[in-house]
Write an enzyme that holds these catalytic residues in place. Structure first.
Site, mmCIF file in Angstrom:
data_model
loop_
_atom_site.group_PDB
_atom_site.id
_atom_site.type_symbol
_atom_site.label_atom_id
_atom_site.label_comp_id
_atom_site.label_asym_id
_atom_site.label_seq_id
_atom_site.Cartn_x
_atom_site.Cartn_y
_atom_site.Cartn_z
ATOM 1 N N TYR A 183 3.472 0.882 -11.496
ATOM 2 C CA TYR A 183 3.799 -0.536 -11.333
ATOM 3 C C TYR A 183 4.292 -1.122 -12.644
ATOM 4 O O TYR A 183 3.917 -0.665 -13.716
ATOM 5 C CB TYR A 183 2.560 -1.311 -10.872
ATOM 6 C CG TYR A 183 2.032 -0.951 -9.529
ATOM 7 C CD1 TYR A 183 2.800 -0.247 -8.595
ATOM 8 C CD2 TYR A 183 0.740 -1.321 -9.144
ATOM 9 C CE1 TYR A 183 2.288 0.076 -7.360
ATOM 10 C CE2 TYR A 183 0.231 -1.008 -7.899
ATOM 11 C CZ TYR A 183 1.002 -0.304 -7.014
ATOM 12 O OH TYR A 183 0.500 0.015 -5.777
ATOM 13 N N LEU A 215 0.543 -7.379 5.143
ATOM 14 C CA LEU A 215 1.554 -8.333 5.618
ATOM 15 C C LEU A 215 2.922 -7.662 5.775
ATOM 16 O O LEU A 215 3.930 -8.350 5.945
ATOM 17 C CB LEU A 215 1.672 -9.529 4.665
ATOM 18 C CG LEU A 215 0.423 -10.395 4.520
ATOM 19 C CD1 LEU A 215 0.687 -11.554 3.568
ATOM 20 C CD2 LEU A 215 -0.026 -10.928 5.882
#
Length: 350
Positions: free
Chosen positions: A53, A240
């Site tokens: 990341y 989501l």
């Protein structure tokens, strides 16, 4: 805040896990500090990151998220003990990460040392394998025959897994990591690691994080049943569907600064007609029950039997507040029935 036990580790973790993959690209140090402080104030004690990341992954963003978390820890050393900190070693395929090579025992040791330096801590609570060395049915690779399992040399990959566990043991014995986990793996992967751990007295995998949401529930029931009975914590990521279930991408909308406006390593594979049709119905159900679409999707994940902690992410503090609030009120039986009626018609929309 509710808490669960992280598999066989004995660690108590909040039902909400704070994801961090946007820190260092969409979010800066100040944003991350605000998110961490707010999450902790709400009882969240579980933070997940990874060496690769921020996302989208690149040579420029590699390690930036761990560095941001490390800066916060350095400024708040007395709070390290209050956090269950999880990170991950990247699997093969990223040329700027150990030349794109596979995960090995030696690579584990190298990655752990580098993560500890960036995180500015002496130990990692949960060290995870971001994805396996072998081809795996994740990231839209789950259609029948998309991967030919019969072409994979099980003996070779089992030997690699044994070498990985031996590398993890070196780090556990050195006090650098406390527990080990998986990510983007399968039932065979879980059980092979468990058998090797028992056979050779090596560290035991305590968790797995896989993509799981109303639009992508392929781990139910078989992998999750395995997790329950083998005492493996199940940690959904992208609950989501990269923001799709918030409804913000309906009608081809692309809000400025949203995930779908940036380059995607695996492309926008969730962007299908069926996924949009299902999302539109879930949005309607949320509004009927006085919830935001994001809250409906997150509350649904939280109530699935076998789920230990759901990994949420946000690019703004208001989004984070909205998401965390989803875990405070269970869905009503009617809301669950309404969701089920849509789910049956769209069980695998992407």
């Amino acid at each position: 805040m509710q808490f669960s036990t992280l598999g066989s580790s004995g660690l108590s973790v909040s039902r909400v896990c704070l994801g961090s993959m946007t820190w260092g690209f969409q979010n800066n140090q100040q944003d991350a500090n605000q998110q961490i402080e707010y999450a902790l104030s709400q009882g969240v004690n579980f933070i997940d990151t990874a060496e690769m990341y921020a996302v989208p992954p690149s040579a420029d963003t590699y390690g930036k998220t761990e560095t941001i978390i490390g800066n916060w820890l350095a400024a708040n050393p007395h709070r390290r003990k209050d956090i269950v900190l999880a990170t991950k070693i990247a699997g093969p395929g990223l040329p700027w990460v150990r030349n794109g090579g596979p995960i090995t025992g030696d690579a584990i040791v190298q990655a752990v040392d580098a993560s500890l330096k960036r995180l500015q801590t002496s130990y990692i609570d949960l060290f995870q394998l971001h994805w396996p060395n072998r081809p795996n049915p994740h990231f839209s690779q789950h259609s029948p025959n998309k991967i030919r399992f019969s072409d994979i040399n099980a003996a070779d990959h089992t030997a690699q897994m044994l070498d990985i566990l031996q590398g993890l043991k070196r780090c556990v014995d050195a006090g650098k990591i406390r527990f080990c986990g998986l990510s983007d793996d399968t039932t065979w992967g879980i059980n092979t690691y468990l058998k090797l751990s028992e056979q050779y007295d090596l560290p035991r995998m305590v968790s797995i994080q896989n993509e799981f949401s109303l639009l992508h529930a392929k781990d139910w029931p078989y992998l999750i049943e395995n997790c329950v009975h083998e005492n493996i914590a199940y940690l959904p990521w992208s609950p989501l569907a990269t923001g799709m279930l918030s409804g913000k991408y309906l009608n081809n909308a692309r809000p400025e600064g949203s995930r779908w406006t940036f380059s995607q390593r695996n492309k926008l594979y969730r962007n299908t007609e069926s996924a949009h049709l299902a999302t539109a119905e879930y949005v309607d159900i949320a509004h009927q029950h006085g919830l935001t679409p994001a809250q409906l999707a997150l509350a649904w994940c939280d109530q699935v039997d076998g789920v230990t902690s759901t990994i949420i992410g946000a690019t703004t503090l208001p989004q984070l507040k909205e998401n965390i609030s989803a875990f405070s009120t269970p869905l009503t039986p009617q809301a669950l029935a309404d969701i089920e009626s849509v789910f049956k018609r769209y069980p695998a929309p992407f």
